[in-house]
Design a protein around this motif. Structure first.
Motif, PDB file in Angstrom:
ATOM      1  N   UNK A  50      32.542  57.671  36.457  1.00 48.40           N
ATOM      2  CA  UNK A  50      32.739  56.554  37.374  1.00 48.40           C
ATOM      3  C   UNK A  50      31.437  56.136  38.039  1.00 48.40           C
ATOM      4  N   UNK A  51      31.289  54.827  38.217  1.00 46.31           N
ATOM      5  CA  UNK A  51      30.113  54.265  38.888  1.00 46.31           C
ATOM      6  C   UNK A  51      30.607  53.263  39.931  1.00 46.31           C
ATOM      7  N   UNK A  52      29.833  53.006  40.973  1.00 49.00           N
ATOM      8  CA  UNK A  52      30.256  52.024  41.987  1.00 49.00           C
ATOM      9  C   UNK A  52      30.280  50.612  41.411  1.00 49.00           C
ATOM     10  N   UNK A  53      31.127  49.775  41.987  1.00 50.99           N
ATOM     11  CA  UNK A  53      31.142  48.354  41.611  1.00 50.99           C
ATOM     12  C   UNK A  53      29.849  47.710  42.095  1.00 50.99           C
ATOM     13  N   UNK A  54      29.159  47.008  41.190  1.00 52.50           N
ATOM     14  CA  UNK A  54      27.836  46.467  41.511  1.00 52.50           C
ATOM     15  C   UNK A  54      27.879  45.011  41.963  1.00 52.50           C
ATOM     16  N   UNK A  55      28.686  44.202  41.303  1.00 48.35           N
ATOM     17  CA  UNK A  55      28.692  42.761  41.572  1.00 48.35           C
ATOM     18  C   UNK A  55      29.910  42.381  42.412  1.00 48.35           C
ATOM     19  N   UNK A  56      29.869  41.159  42.934  1.00 48.58           N
ATOM     20  CA  UNK A  56      30.999  40.671  43.721  1.00 48.58           C
ATOM     21  C   UNK A  56      32.254  40.574  42.857  1.00 48.58           C
ATOM     22  N   UNK A  57      32.086  40.177  41.611  1.00 49.60           N
ATOM     23  CA  UNK A  57      33.225  40.086  40.698  1.00 49.60           C
ATOM     24  C   UNK A  57      33.848  41.464  40.466  1.00 49.60           C
ATOM     25  N   UNK A  58      33.033  42.486  40.261  1.00 52.23           N
ATOM     26  CA  UNK A  58      33.542  43.836  40.051  1.00 52.23           C
ATOM     27  C   UNK A  58      34.257  44.354  41.298  1.00 52.23           C
ATOM     28  N   UNK A  59      33.685  44.071  42.463  1.00 50.00           N
ATOM     29  CA  UNK A  59      34.335  44.499  43.709  1.00 50.00           C
ATOM     30  C   UNK A  59      35.655  43.770  43.922  1.00 50.00           C
ATOM     31  N   UNK A  60      35.703  42.488  43.522  1.00 53.16           N
ATOM     32  CA  UNK A  60      36.937  41.728  43.655  1.00 53.16           C
ATOM     33  C   UNK A  60      38.030  42.254  42.729  1.00 53.16           C
ATOM     34  N   UNK A  61      37.669  42.566  41.486  1.00 56.46           N
ATOM     35  CA  UNK A  61      38.640  43.117  40.536  1.00 56.46           C
ATOM     36  C   UNK A  61      39.177  44.458  41.037  1.00 56.46           C
TER      37      UNK A  61
END
Length: 536
Positions: free
Chosen positions: A267-278
C-alpha cells in the motif's frame, strides 16, 4: 504415565466428537436411507424439492457475486492505499460478519420498516432481493479481509513492468494482478458460497413462506410438520451437497496455489486529488452500505409511539404471551449457555490441540480432521441429528439443560483448534528440549512453554466460541425446544415473525443488545490474537 496422559489428550476429544457429532449425524443418515426407495426418490427428485434445491443453489451463486461486487472497491482500497484509520477500517468491516444471522435479518427488517420497503414501487419484504442483499452485507468482510490481506502482500513490480510496456491500468489488473489473486479469490468465493448455501435464519426471516431453501425445509418438515422421514431425506441431500462443496473447494485451492512474490505491505498513500477523491468515495460508500442497516436497527429499537425512548428495552423484562419466558430471561439463558459452551470448547479444543501437535502423525491427522468435521456440516443438520438420536438410555438428553451448550460447543471447538494448533506448531522444539534437559517433566514442559505461549491463542478461540454460541440459531432451533431453554436468537425469531409494533420493538432492542455483546467479545478476542490478524 506419560503414555496414559498422551492417550487421554486424544481419546477424550475423540470420544466427545464421536458421541455428540458422529453418532447423531450417522443416525440421521440411517433414518433418511431407511426410507423405502419410492419415498426417497419422491423426496429427492420431486418437482417441489428440485425447485428448492435449485433456489438454494442459484441464490447462493448470486449472493456470492453480489458480495464480491460490493467488496471490490473496499478490498482494493485496503490492499493498495495507506490512509489514517486503515487498521480500524479492517476491524469495522468485520462487524457484519461476526454478527449473529438473526441480527442481520433483524437489521434488514428494520431497514424495510423504516423506509417502507414492504409495499409500493420498491418492495423488498419476502423477496429474493432481501435475501441477496443480506447475504452480501454479511459476507463483504470475507472478500475484504482474505482477498485484501493477500493482495496487500503482492509485489507491485510485475504490474509496474506491464505498465512500462504500455498496458493500461485495467489490462495490467486483468492480465497480471488477477491471476496472482486466484488462490485467495477461490478461497473467498467458496467460503461465501458455502455460507449462502447453508444460510438458515436470513432465508427463514426475510424470505417468508414462499422462499424455501434446503435448510428451511428441513426445519419446517421436522419441527412444524413433524415429518421426520422427509426432513431426514432432505438432510442427506444437504450433507452430500456440503461435503461436495468442501471437497471441491480443497481441490480448487490446491490447483490454484502458486509461488508469489510477497512483500510486507504494497500500500502507498494517495498522491493526487483524483486518487484521494476515489479513496474517500470508496470508504464513504462502504460505510453507508454497511452502516445503514445497523444504524437503522438501533434507531428502530429506540422508536416508541411518535418519538424515541428506552421503552422497548424496559419491556424486555416483561413476559409477553408469545414467549414462554421474558426476553430478559432469554438473555440470561443465552449468556449461561454460551459460557458453558465456551468452557467445553476450551477443554476439548485445548486437549485436542495438544494431541494434534504432540501425537503421532496418524493420530494427529485423524484428530485434526475429526475436530474440524462440524465445520463441514450445517448447523440445522447437526441440531436435527442431535434431536432424533440423543433420546434413549444414558444418552437421553432431549429434556436436559445440557443439550444446548453441548450442541453449540461442537460448532465452536473448530475455532479453538484452528487458532491454537498453528501457534503450538510454531514453537521452537529446542525450547522444549532445553526444558526437558534441565529436568522438567513433560507435563511441566506443556504448562510452562505450550500453555504460556498458546494462552493468547486459546483465549482468542474461547472468545470466538462464546460469540458463536451466543448467536447460534440453526442447531438451537431444534434442541432448545423447552420453554426454559429459550435463547435470544430464538426469541428474536418469534418476535419478528409476529405482527405488532410492541413485539417488533422488543425484537429490535434484543438484536441491538446481541449485536453489541457479540461485537465486543469478538473485538477483544481479535486483539488477543498472537498475529493480530484475527480469525477471519
Amino acid at each position: 504415565m506419560k503414555t496414559f496422559r498422551s492417550a487421554l489428550l486424544a481419546v477424550v476429544p475423540a470420544m466427545f466428537v464421536a458421541v455428540f457429532f458422529v453418532y447423531p449425524v450417522a443416525t440421521l443418515l440411517a433414518r433418511g436411507l431407511g426410507l423405502d426407495t419410492g419415498r426417497l426418490l419422491e423426496v429427492i427428485t420431486g418437482s417441489r424439492f428440485l425447485k428448492i434445491i435449485w433456489f438454494t443453489t442459484w441464490q447462493a451463486a448470486l449472493s456470492t457475486l453480489l458480495a464480491g461486487l460490493f467488496a471490490l472497491p473496499l478490498t482494493w482500497a485496503l490492499a493498495n492505499r495507506q490512509f489514517a484509520g486503515r487498521r480500524l477500517a479492517r476491524v469495522l468491516v468485520t462487524v457484519p460478519f461476526v454478527l449473529p444471522t438473526v441480527v442481520v435479518a433483524g437489521a434488514f427488517i428494520a431497514l424495510m420498516d423504516r423506509f417502507n420497503l414492504d409495499e409500493g414501487a420498491v418492495r423488498l419484504r419476502h423477496t429474493v432481493w432481501a435475501i441477496l442483499l443480506a447475504h452480501a452485507f454479511f459476507n463483504v468482510a470475507v472478500f475484504a479481509r482474505s482477498v485484501g490481506g493477500f493482495w496487500s502482500q503482492l509485489d507491485r513490480r510485475p504490474e509496474e513492468a506491464a505498465r512500462t510496456l504500455g498496458a493500461s491500468p485495467w489490462r495490467a489488473f486483468v492480465e497480471v494482478t488477477l491471476p496472482r489473486l486466484r488462490p485467495s479469490l477461490i478461497a473467498a468465493v467458496s467460503v461465501v458460497f458455502l455460507f449462502s448455501f447453508t444460510s438458515f435464519a436470513v432465508i427463514l426471516l426475510l424470505g417468508g413462506p414462499r422462499r424455501s431453501s434446503i435448510e428451511t425445509e428441513i426445519y419446517r418438515y421436522a419441527v412444524t410438520r413433524s415429518d421426520i422421514s422427509t426432513a431426514a431425506a432432505l438432510s442427506i441431500v444437504q450433507m452430500v451437497a456440503v461435503v461436495s462443496l468442501v471437497v471441491t473447494n480443497g481441490w480448487l485451492q490446491r490447483r490454484a496455489v502458486g509461488r508469489q512474490g510477497l512483500v510486507a505491505d504494497r500500500a502507498v498513500p494517495a498522491q493526487t486529488a483524483r486518487q484521494r477523491g476515489v479513496l474517500a468515495m470508496t470508504l464513504t460508500g462502504t460505510a453507508i452500505v454497511l452502516g445503514l442497516p445497523l444504524a437503522v436497527l438501533v434507531e428502530r429499537s429506540l422508536a416508541s409511539g411518535g418519538g424515541y425512548s428506552f421503552a422497548n428495552y424496559r419491556a424486555l423484562g416483561e413476559r409477553v404471551r408469545l414467549l414462554p419466558i421474558s426476553a430478559a430471561d432469554a438473555l440470561v439463558n443465552s449468556l449461561a449457555f454460551a459460557m458453558v459452551a465456551a468452557g467445553i470448547a476450551l477443554v476439548i479444543g485445548g486437549m485436542a490441540s495438544l494431541a494434534i501437535v504432540h501425537g503421532t502423525r496418524s493420530v494427529s491427522r485423524l484428530l485434526d480432521l475429526g475436530m474440524l468435521l462440524p465445520l463441514g456440516t450445517s448447523a440445522v443438520t447437526l441440531g436435527f441429528g442431535v434431536l432424533i438420536s440423543l433420546d434413549r438410555g444414558v444418552l437421553d438428553l432431549r429434556g436436559s439443560w445440557w443439550i444446548v451448550p453441548i450442541t453449540q460447543s461442537l460448532l465452536a471447538i473448530p475455532f479453538v483448534v484452528r487458532g491454537v494448533v498453528p501457534v503450538l506448531r510454531a514453537i521452537d522444539p529446542g525450547m522444549r528440549e532445553v526444558a526437558a534437559t534441565l529436568g522438567a517433566s513433560p507435563g511441566r514442559v506443556r504448562r510452562e512453554i505450550d500453555l504460556r505461549i498458546g494462552a493468547r491463542a486459546l483465549a482468542t478461540g474461547v472468545g470466538f466460541a462464546f460469540a458463536i454460541s451466543l448467536g447460534e440459531f440453526g442447531a438451537t432451533s431444534f434442541v432448545g425446544r423447552r420453554s426454559d431453554q429459550l435463547t435470544v436468537p430464538l426469541a428474536i425469531q418469534r418476535l419478528l415473525a409476529t405482527p405488532g409494533d410492541l413485539l417488533r420493538g422488543q425484537a429490535m432492542a434484543l438484536s441491538v443488545i446481541l449485536m453489541v455483546v457479540t461485537a465486543l467479545v469478538v473485538f477483544l478476542s481479535d486483539r488477543l490474537h498472537p498475529t493480530s490478524g484475527g480469525m477471519l
